[in-house]
Design an enzyme around this catalytic site. Structure first.
Site, PDB file in Angstrom:
ATOM      1  N   CYS A  15       2.708 -13.475 -21.633  1.00 55.06           N
ATOM      2  CA  CYS A  15       3.953 -14.191 -21.328  1.00 55.06           C
ATOM      3  C   CYS A  15       4.412 -15.035 -22.512  1.00 55.06           C
ATOM      4  O   CYS A  15       5.596 -15.038 -22.870  1.00 55.06           O
ATOM      5  CB  CYS A  15       3.764 -15.103 -20.114  1.00 55.06           C
ATOM      6  SG  CYS A  15       3.214 -14.288 -18.614  1.00 55.06           S
ATOM      7  N   ASP A  16       3.491 -15.784 -23.104  1.00 53.31           N
ATOM      8  CA  ASP A  16       3.855 -16.803 -24.083  1.00 53.31           C
ATOM      9  C   ASP A  16       3.426 -16.512 -25.515  1.00 53.31           C
ATOM     10  O   ASP A  16       3.731 -17.289 -26.425  1.00 53.31           O
ATOM     11  CB  ASP A  16       3.250 -18.149 -23.669  1.00 53.31           C
ATOM     12  CG  ASP A  16       3.780 -18.628 -22.329  1.00 53.31           C
ATOM     13  OD1 ASP A  16       4.916 -18.253 -21.982  1.00 53.31           O
ATOM     14  OD2 ASP A  16       3.065 -19.360 -21.624  1.00 53.31           O
TER      15      ASP A  16
ATOM     16  N   CYS B 200      -1.207 -17.569 -20.057  1.00 55.68           N
ATOM     17  CA  CYS B 200      -0.762 -16.174 -20.070  1.00 55.68           C
ATOM     18  C   CYS B 200      -0.361 -15.756 -21.480  1.00 55.68           C
ATOM     19  O   CYS B 200       0.728 -16.115 -21.964  1.00 55.68           O
ATOM     20  CB  CYS B 200       0.413 -15.989 -19.099  1.00 55.68           C
ATOM     21  SG  CYS B 200       1.051 -14.305 -19.044  1.00 55.68           S
TER      22      CYS B 200
END
Length: 313
Positions: free
Chosen positions: A146-147, A143
């Site tokens: 996300c990261d 992701c």
């Protein structure tokens, strides 16, 4: 005869609603249903929080600022426990969704309810599970949104040739020092305009390469790539590898019962399915965006629809 004996020794429990899956969508649905005064069971056989629990850092969920995924998952788990919902730490093994009373089987229980909410989520499509397993959370991610912030001003690579891979590469181009998009062929599953737009953002396209190895001690340091034409292997030094080979919905239990699209996602309109009293929320259903905030939104919608459905009966 075996099945009859098997069912006799399983504990039978009755609820107003059964939620399958303890990610953000399922947890939210459980909280809303309990607030509506319903008797609710939520099943989770792995870990509460779903993919959130394995995310290093969450920065795009309102109200919590920056928080690591495991902490957010623990907070959500605390909320569902405090709600008073019955928590069953088992996976569903068989579903009977048609008819007035729905039935969900687990290893030790037969659960019955008038409504069922499906929130089993998705799992990343892996390209080499043995390689990836060692570095998940240590350089390997599924992701980018996300990261991605963890790799600010660092060298990263994205593997994939479809829409998700190009979206991730474009997003990372605004964060990372360099981005290399690796794909097994020269044919990308996006339009030429998308390809050109991505290159114009500084993303390096590396076609005709496949991943053969990941190298690093405590964290990913480099990837080994093999040219599909020449067979020659090359090393690429990166701190992060984002695998964008797609998501696999956990819909095996409802295949042939609910309407699924070509990729296995539950076809739903406003979280409704083709069976009355059965609702789908979160990443498991057809939708444009799969994020924590859209999952919790789905959970609230499913709980409200389920409450209306129960009240009518």
């Amino acid at each position: 005869m075996f099945i009859l004996l098997y069912n006799l020794y399983m504990e039978r429990l009755n609820f107003d609603a059964i939620i399958i899956g303890g990610g953000p969508a399922g947890i939210t649905a459980g909280i809303y249903l309990k607030r509506a005064g319903k008797n609710v069971a939520i099943l989770e056989g792995e870990m509460f929080g779903g993919q959130v629990a394995t995310t290093s850092l969450v920065e795009n969920y309102p109200g919590v600022g920056k928080i690591d995924g495991s902490s957010l998952a623990l907070n959500m788990m605390a909320d569902i426990k405090q709600s008073g919902a019955t928590i069953i730490y088992e996976n569903a093994t068989k579903l009977h969704l048609e008819g007035e009373i729905k039935q969900v089987e687990t290893k030790n229980y037969i659960l019955e309810a008038k409504t069922v909410i499906l929130a089993m989520g998705v799992r990343p499509r892996q390209i080499n599970s043995e390689l990836e397993k060692k570095f998940i959370g240590k350089g390997v991610s599924y992701c980018a949104t996300c990261d991605g912030a963890l790799y600010k001003n660092k060298d990263v690579a994205v593997i994939g040739g479809g829409n998700s891979a190009f979206i991730d590469a474009k997003y990372l181009s605004g964060v990372a020092k360099s981005v290399t998009l690796v794909h097994r062929s020269e044919k990308y599953r996006v339009s030429e305009n998308v390809v050109e737009e991505t290159k114009n953002l500084g993303v390096k396209l590396l076609p005709n390469y496949v991943l053969t190895n990941l190298v690093g001690e405590n964290h990913l340091e480099k990837v080994v790539l093999k040219n599909t034409i020449s067979g020659k292997e090359e090393e690429l030094e990166v701190s992060g590898l984002f695998i964008a080979a797609g998501r696999v919905p956990n819909t095996e239990l409802v295949a042939g019962v609910l309407n699924l699209d070509d990729n296995g996602f539950i076809i739903s309109q406003d979280c409704k399915t083709n069976i009355d009293g059965v609702f789908a929320c979160g990443d498991i259903r057809t939708k444009e965006l799969r994020q924590i905030v859209t999952a919790t939104s789905d959970g609230a919608i499913c709980a409200t629809l389920a409450t209306f459905y129960l009240n009518r009966r």
